[in-house]
Design a protein around this motif. Structure first.
Motif, short mmCIF file in Angstrom:
data_model
loop_
_atom_site.label_atom_id
_atom_site.label_comp_id
_atom_site.label_asym_id
_atom_site.label_seq_id
_atom_site.Cartn_x
_atom_site.Cartn_y
_atom_site.Cartn_z
N ALA A 187 0.83 -1.21 0.00
CA ALA A 187 0.00 0.00 0.00
C ALA A 187 0.86 1.25 0.00
CB ALA A 187 -0.94 -0.01 1.21
N SER A 188 1.96 1.19 0.75
CA SER A 188 2.87 2.33 0.81
C SER A 188 3.69 2.49 -0.47
CB SER A 188 3.81 2.17 2.01
OG SER A 188 4.79 3.18 2.03
N PHE A 189 4.28 1.39 -0.93
CA PHE A 189 5.15 1.44 -2.11
C PHE A 189 4.39 1.90 -3.35
CE2 PHE A 189 7.06 -0.44 -5.91
CZ PHE A 189 8.38 -0.02 -5.80
N TYR A 190 3.22 1.30 -3.58
CA TYR A 190 2.45 1.63 -4.78
C TYR A 190 1.48 2.79 -4.58
CZ TYR A 190 4.14 -2.55 -7.22
OH TYR A 190 4.92 -3.48 -7.84
N ARG A 191 1.48 3.34 -3.35
CA ARG A 191 0.60 4.48 -3.05
C ARG A 191 -0.85 4.16 -3.40
NH1 ARG A 191 5.10 8.64 -5.71
NH2 ARG A 191 6.62 8.40 -4.03
N LEU A 192 -1.30 3.04 -2.84
CA LEU A 192 -2.65 2.56 -3.14
C LEU A 192 -3.70 3.40 -2.40
CD1 LEU A 192 -2.03 -1.31 -2.94
CD2 LEU A 192 -1.77 0.22 -4.90
#
Length: 277
Positions: free
Chosen positions: A272-277
């Motif tokens: 969620a953080s890495f892909y800015r979901l």
């Protein structure tokens, strides 16, 4: 939130996938969102990231169109020609307007040149990608590509990178080196992340279990930390050695000794953080 950070959808009637041949048996057919949906529900996975399966705009457009129709698809990792920086910039200008477009991947393991990803033009293309604030998925199939991660990280320091499938360690052979040393070197760069995905197809297809993949997951967690490790099913490729349920269950078993905070990160928070979901 539980997130599958690496799964594919493909439709053989809409997009051409030259790598996908009849010899692949059970995955040589169309796989679409309606087939995946109940598998996610059974595992408690709430969101997914679809990752490109072909170096083509047709594949990217197909994924984005599909994502627009399913609220559980939270992101798409598409494709642009990184070795053609000007064209890549024009396409990223278009794709980046879609909030579901999260990053880019190229089938570097299908390139004849094992050093393709560190070529001058590709590095230039990756700088363009970073300028758009998008991430790069690296299909670092061992032993050809993992060793290039340090150069990528140093050449494009503001690019967020994730290593797909932990770079396919030699699980079937129970070998740790030189994979572990190369992974540790990659992990020394804070902008580099890793996916616990595709490990079942690197193990013995018939007999693998959590015991086979656990040493590799543990090592990745030790060198990256849970805040830079994320789960991916690699469905439907995973069907070559089991199915969605088995991959989810055995991965969870492999994580049983970890803290609740670590598990929550690997199974959703990090993605969620890495892909800015």
């Amino acid at each position: 939130m539980r997130v599958d950070a690496h799964q594919h959808l493909w439709n053989l009637d809409i997009v051409k996938y030259p790598w996908l041949v009849p010899e692949y048996g059970p995955i040589y057919r169309t796989f679409e969102a309606d087939e995946l949906e109940p598998l996610l529900a059974a595992s408690g996975v709430e969101k997914t990231v679809i990752v490109q399966a072909m170096d083509s705009y047709e594949d990217t457009d197909y994924m984005l169109e599909t994502a627009s129709r399913y609220d559980w698809i939270a992101g798409v990792v598409g494709w642009v020609p990184l070795n053609k920086p000007d064209e890549a910039a024009r396409k990223l200008e278009l794709y980046s307007r879609n909030p579901l477009f999260k990053g880019v991947r190229h089938l570097i393991h299908e390139e004849k040149d094992p050093d393709w990803v560190v070529g001058d033009k590709v590095i230039e293309g990756l700088k363009v990608l970073a300028a758009f604030g998008l991430s790069f998925d690296v299909v670092a199939v061992f032993p050809n590509h993992l060793k290039h991660i340090p150069k990528l990280a140093e050449s494009v320091p503001d690019l967020r990178i994730v290593i797909d499938h932990l770079a396919k360690p030699q699980i079937k052979e129970s070998l740790m080196e030189p994979w572990s040393s190369q992974l540790k070197a990659a992990a020394s760069y804070p902008q580099v992340f890793a996916k616990v995905s595709g490990l079942n197809t690197a193990a013995n297809w018939e007999s693998w279990s959590s015991a086979d993949i656990k040493p590799y997951i543990d090592y990745a967690l030790d060198v990256f930390g849970a805040e830079r490790v994320m789960f991916g099913s690699d469905w439907p490729v995973a069907n070559l050695a089991g199915d969605y349920g088995k991959v989810w269950t055995e991965t969870n078993i492999a994580l049983e000794e970890r803290s609740r905070e670590e598990v929550d990160l690997v199974l959703g928070g990090t993605a969620a953080s890495f892909y800015r979901l």
